[in-house]
Write a protein that holds these residues in place. Structure first.
Motif, PDB file in Angstrom:
ATOM      1  N   GLU A  19       5.357  -9.200  11.368  1.00  0.00           N
ATOM      2  CA  GLU A  19       5.257  -8.115  10.389  1.00  0.00           C
ATOM      3  C   GLU A  19       4.056  -8.352   9.469  1.00  0.00           C
ATOM      4  OE1 GLU A  19       8.083  -5.899   7.061  1.00  0.00           O
ATOM      5  OE2 GLU A  19       8.534  -7.959   7.658  1.00  0.00           O
ATOM      6  N   GLY A  20       3.852  -9.599   9.068  1.00  0.00           N
ATOM      7  CA  GLY A  20       2.688  -9.933   8.242  1.00  0.00           C
ATOM      8  C   GLY A  20       1.383  -9.684   8.977  1.00  0.00           C
ATOM      9  N   GLN A  21       1.373  -9.987  10.275  1.00  0.00           N
ATOM     10  CA  GLN A  21       0.171  -9.728  11.064  1.00  0.00           C
ATOM     11  C   GLN A  21      -0.131  -8.230  11.107  1.00  0.00           C
ATOM     12  OE1 GLN A  21       1.612 -12.083  14.547  1.00  0.00           O
ATOM     13  NE2 GLN A  21      -0.524 -12.758  14.646  1.00  0.00           N
ATOM     14  N   VAL A  22       0.905  -7.422  11.265  1.00  0.00           N
ATOM     15  CA  VAL A  22       0.714  -5.966  11.315  1.00  0.00           C
ATOM     16  C   VAL A  22       0.216  -5.456   9.961  1.00  0.00           C
ATOM     17  CG1 VAL A  22       1.877  -3.739  11.618  1.00  0.00           C
ATOM     18  CG2 VAL A  22       2.370  -5.632  13.178  1.00  0.00           C
ATOM     19  N   ARG A  23       0.786  -5.977   8.878  1.00  0.00           N
ATOM     20  CA  ARG A  23       0.298  -5.580   7.555  1.00  0.00           C
ATOM     21  C   ARG A  23      -1.159  -6.008   7.374  1.00  0.00           C
ATOM     22  NH1 ARG A  23       3.621  -8.507   4.521  1.00  0.00           N
ATOM     23  NH2 ARG A  23       5.569  -8.417   5.637  1.00  0.00           N
ATOM     24  N   GLY A  24      -1.497  -7.168   7.918  1.00  0.00           N
ATOM     25  CA  GLY A  24      -2.887  -7.627   7.863  1.00  0.00           C
ATOM     26  C   GLY A  24      -3.821  -6.694   8.604  1.00  0.00           C
TER      27      GLY A  24
END
Length: 93
Positions: A19-24
């Motif tokens: 999820e953090g990667q997608v937000r990134g």
């Protein structure tokens, strides 16, 4: 009990990282980052999701499908078919 219960916290951690990667990725687009850099991160995120899916599938086979095959009958056939269809979806994606 589902097959991933023992590793539920690990799975949740992995999903939060994804999820953090997608937000990134969203931030990279917002910040007008170079296309190739974004594509590199898309590849990394896709690999992380694929790895998660394979891990979940392995647990499903080891627990749910194995348990059903021990019982035999229509339930076993249904679980094997269900797993085969899931594998086919993963291969196509």
């Amino acid at each position: 009990m589902v097959g991933y219960t023992e590793n539920k916290q690990n799975h949740q951690r992995r999903l939060r990282r994804i999820e953090g990667q997608v937000r990134g990725l969203e931030r990279m687009v917002e910040d007008d980052k170079y296309c190739i850099d974004i594509l590199t991160q898309v590849s990394a995120t896709s690999s992380a999701l694929q790895s998660f899916a394979i891990s979940l599938l392995e647990e499903h086979l080891a627990h749910c499908v194995a348990e059903a095959t021990l019982k035999g009958g229509p339930e076993a056939e249904a679980k094997v078919k269900e797993a085969s269809e899931a594998i086919a979806r993963l291969v196509r994606s």
